[in-house]
Design an enzyme around this catalytic site. Structure first.
Site, PDB file in Angstrom:
ATOM      1  N   TYR A 156       0.848  -1.206   0.000  1.00 58.99           N
ATOM      2  CA  TYR A 156       0.000   0.000   0.000  1.00 58.99           C
ATOM      3  C   TYR A 156       0.886   1.260   0.000  1.00 58.99           C
ATOM      4  O   TYR A 156       0.514   2.310  -0.507  1.00 58.99           O
ATOM      5  CB  TYR A 156      -0.963  -0.025   1.185  1.00 58.99           C
ATOM      6  CG  TYR A 156      -2.182   0.845   0.997  1.00 58.99           C
ATOM      7  CD1 TYR A 156      -3.051   0.647  -0.075  1.00 58.99           C
ATOM      8  CD2 TYR A 156      -2.466   1.883   1.876  1.00 58.99           C
ATOM      9  CE1 TYR A 156      -4.167   1.447  -0.262  1.00 58.99           C
ATOM     10  CE2 TYR A 156      -3.584   2.686   1.706  1.00 58.99           C
ATOM     11  CZ  TYR A 156      -4.427   2.466   0.643  1.00 58.99           C
ATOM     12  OH  TYR A 156      -5.524   3.271   0.466  1.00 58.99           O
ATOM     13  N   LYS A 212      -3.064   8.561   2.747  1.00 57.64           N
ATOM     14  CA  LYS A 212      -4.318   8.399   3.518  1.00 57.64           C
ATOM     15  C   LYS A 212      -4.161   8.978   4.929  1.00 57.64           C
ATOM     16  O   LYS A 212      -5.116   9.505   5.495  1.00 57.64           O
ATOM     17  CB  LYS A 212      -4.724   6.921   3.588  1.00 57.64           C
ATOM     18  CG  LYS A 212      -5.226   6.343   2.255  1.00 57.64           C
ATOM     19  CD  LYS A 212      -6.448   7.068   1.712  1.00 57.64           C
ATOM     20  CE  LYS A 212      -7.098   6.322   0.561  1.00 57.64           C
ATOM     21  NZ  LYS A 212      -8.050   7.169  -0.173  1.00 57.64           N
TER      22      LYS A 212
HETATM   23  P1  NAP Z   1     -12.150   3.746  -8.353  1.00 56.77           P
HETATM   24  O1  NAP Z   1     -13.441   3.240  -8.814  1.00 56.77           O
HETATM   25  O2  NAP Z   1     -10.959   3.532  -9.228  1.00 56.77           O
HETATM   26  O3  NAP Z   1     -12.285   5.283  -7.977  1.00 56.77           O
HETATM   27  C1  NAP Z   1     -11.186   6.163  -7.891  1.00 56.77           C
HETATM   28  C2  NAP Z   1     -11.607   7.422  -8.573  1.00 56.77           C
HETATM   29  O4  NAP Z   1     -10.612   8.443  -8.434  1.00 56.77           O
HETATM   30  C3  NAP Z   1     -11.819   7.234 -10.085  1.00 56.77           C
HETATM   31  O5  NAP Z   1     -13.083   7.736 -10.438  1.00 56.77           O
HETATM   32  C4  NAP Z   1     -10.718   8.076 -10.672  1.00 56.77           C
HETATM   33  O6  NAP Z   1     -11.034   8.613 -11.948  1.00 56.77           O
HETATM   34  C5  NAP Z   1     -10.661   9.187  -9.642  1.00 56.77           C
HETATM   35  N1  NAP Z   1      -9.509  10.051  -9.846  1.00 56.77           N
HETATM   36  C6  NAP Z   1      -8.195   9.732  -9.881  1.00 56.77           C
HETATM   37  N2  NAP Z   1      -7.464  10.832 -10.143  1.00 56.77           N
HETATM   38  C7  NAP Z   1      -8.343  11.865 -10.272  1.00 56.77           C
HETATM   39  C8  NAP Z   1      -8.207  13.245 -10.567  1.00 56.77           C
HETATM   40  N3  NAP Z   1      -7.017  13.826 -10.774  1.00 56.77           N
HETATM   41  N4  NAP Z   1      -9.339  14.022 -10.632  1.00 56.77           N
HETATM   42  C9  NAP Z   1     -10.554  13.471 -10.445  1.00 56.77           C
HETATM   43  N5  NAP Z   1     -10.747  12.163 -10.177  1.00 56.77           N
HETATM   44  C10 NAP Z   1      -9.645  11.371 -10.101  1.00 56.77           C
HETATM   45  O7  NAP Z   1     -11.727   3.048  -6.968  1.00 56.77           O
HETATM   46  P2  NAP Z   1     -12.416   3.048  -5.521  1.00 56.77           P
HETATM   47  O8  NAP Z   1     -11.825   1.881  -4.832  1.00 56.77           O
HETATM   48  O9  NAP Z   1     -13.880   3.190  -5.614  1.00 56.77           O
HETATM   49  O10 NAP Z   1     -11.762   4.336  -4.844  1.00 56.77           O
HETATM   50  C11 NAP Z   1     -12.533   5.395  -4.287  1.00 56.77           C
HETATM   51  C12 NAP Z   1     -11.920   5.834  -2.969  1.00 56.77           C
HETATM   52  O11 NAP Z   1     -12.091   4.783  -2.013  1.00 56.77           O
HETATM   53  C13 NAP Z   1     -10.426   6.104  -3.026  1.00 56.77           C
HETATM   54  O12 NAP Z   1     -10.108   7.203  -2.206  1.00 56.77           O
HETATM   55  C14 NAP Z   1      -9.839   4.830  -2.418  1.00 56.77           C
HETATM   56  O13 NAP Z   1      -8.554   5.015  -1.883  1.00 56.77           O
HETATM   57  C15 NAP Z   1     -10.872   4.586  -1.349  1.00 56.77           C
HETATM   58  N6  NAP Z   1     -10.867   3.234  -0.760  1.00 56.77           N
HETATM   59  C16 NAP Z   1     -10.936   2.154  -1.567  1.00 56.77           C
HETATM   60  C17 NAP Z   1     -10.900   0.879  -0.982  1.00 56.77           C
HETATM   61  C18 NAP Z   1     -10.928  -0.347  -1.857  1.00 56.77           C
HETATM   62  O14 NAP Z   1     -10.525  -1.415  -1.375  1.00 56.77           O
HETATM   63  N7  NAP Z   1     -11.419  -0.269  -3.074  1.00 56.77           N
HETATM   64  C19 NAP Z   1     -10.820   0.730   0.405  1.00 56.77           C
HETATM   65  C20 NAP Z   1     -10.764   1.874   1.195  1.00 56.77           C
HETATM   66  C21 NAP Z   1     -10.787   3.136   0.609  1.00 56.77           C
HETATM   67  P3  NAP Z   1     -10.453   7.844 -13.260  1.00 56.77           P
HETATM   68  O15 NAP Z   1     -10.931   6.445 -13.221  1.00 56.77           O
HETATM   69  O16 NAP Z   1     -11.003   8.664 -14.386  1.00 56.77           O
HETATM   70  O17 NAP Z   1      -8.953   7.926 -13.145  1.00 56.77           O
END
Ligand code: NAP
Length: 256
Positions: free
Chosen positions: A156, A163
């Site tokens: 990570y 984070k």
């Molecule tokens: P995700 O579907 O890939 O979402 C991440 C989003 O961030 C995507 O829509 C991406 O857009 C966007 N992004 C990246 N760079 C950006 C920028 N410069 N401007 C605007 N948008 C941008 O993955 P997710 O897992 O749902 O992640 C959402 C949040 O949850 C993140 O903060 C992640 O760290 C957190 N989280 C995830 C998990 C997990 O296990 N999945 C667990 C805990 C927390 P593009 O696709 O267009 O790049």
């Protein structure tokens, strides 16, 4: 629990596809009667987000790359021009170079460190500054974090450090925006298979470990994150700010 967000307008950033945590949150918000504004990053994502928006019955989809100040200003202008009050904002955004998640943390590049922090932590400050003036009647800002902020999680790496910055940002923003009755919280979600998660090497090993170790003996369902977000954005969460709410099947309490 119907209509917890009736007559509320929410801005959701970070919906990339139907596996995104932001999509689960958007579905839960719609179920509870919220009007939504969705954003997409760049033309590449536009059609996908517009298709999902029409599936959700969402009329407004606007561009927003959080690293581009001009797009944040345009977003604020669009929200102001529509004359809507904005009640909640979901920041569901993170990014790190894949290389920086695959090599030893000691080898993290300067550029990679700065990029991860800009997109994953600073952007919450930038978004909050852009939208707070439209949140005239107070409201809720939510972000998504992960346990890698306080515990070392294999691979990570720089994202864990970002984070930690994000969680501290939640507290500082909560302290300043409380006077405007804007609450700022984070949901610390258990691991969920999304596009971002796939960037973490050996992610399926993490899923297996959590499902065996967490008190609830399973992984997190994205719908649970959506429901927790409804709680934090609704009147039910009115006394909660500056908080990190774990929605992780209880994994974070476990030691050996
Ligand atoms: P995700 O579907 O890939 O979402 C991440 C989003 O961030 C995507 O829509 C991406 O857009 C966007 N992004 C990246 N760079 C950006 C920028 N410069 N401007 C605007 N948008 C941008 O993955 P997710 O897992 O749902 O992640 C959402 C949040 O949850 C993140 O903060 C992640 O760290 C957190 N989280 C995830 C998990 C997990 O296990 N999945 C667990 C805990 C927390 P593009 O696709 O267009 O790049």
């Amino acid at each position: 629990m119907p209509d917890l967000l009736k007559d509320k307008t929410a801005l959701i950033l970070g919906l990339a596809n139907r596996w995104s945590l932001a999509f689960a949150i958007a579905k839960a918000f719609r179920r509870e009667g919220a009007n939504l504004v969705l954003t997409y990053q760049g033309e590449r994502q536009r059609q996908t987000v517009e298709d999902l928006a029409s599936e959700l019955g969402v009329a407004r989809v606007v561009p927003c790359d959080v690293t581009r100040e001009v797009e944040l200003e345009q977003l604020a202008e669009i929200l102001r021009a529509e004359g809507d009050k904005l009640d909640s904002v979901v920041h569901s955004i993170a990014f790190a170079n894949k290389d920086d998640l695959a090599r030893p943390f000691l080898e993290t590049s300067r550029d990679g460190f700065l990029l991860a922090h800009e997109v994953s932590a600073y952007s919450l400050v930038a978004v909050a500054r852009a939208v707070a003036p439209v949140m005239n009647e107070g409201g809720a800002i939510l972000t998504l974090t992960y346990l890698g902020s306080t515990r070392v999680m294999t691979n990570y790496n720089v994202m864990g450090v970002a984070k930690a910055a994000l969680e501290s940002t939640v507290r500082y923003l909560a302290s300043e925006l409380g006077a405007k009755n804007i609450r700022v919280n984070a949901i610390s979600a258990g691991p969920v298979k999304t596009a971002s998660a796939r960037g973490i090497k050996d992610f399926s090993r993490i899923l297996d470990h959590v499902s065996q170790t967490a008190p609830l003996k399973r992984n997190t369902d994205p719908g649970e994150v959506g429901d927790a977000a409804v709680f934090l954005a609704s009147e039910l969460g009115r006394g909660v700010t500056g908080n990190i709410l774990f929605v992780d099947a209880g994994y974070q309490i476990m030691g050996l």
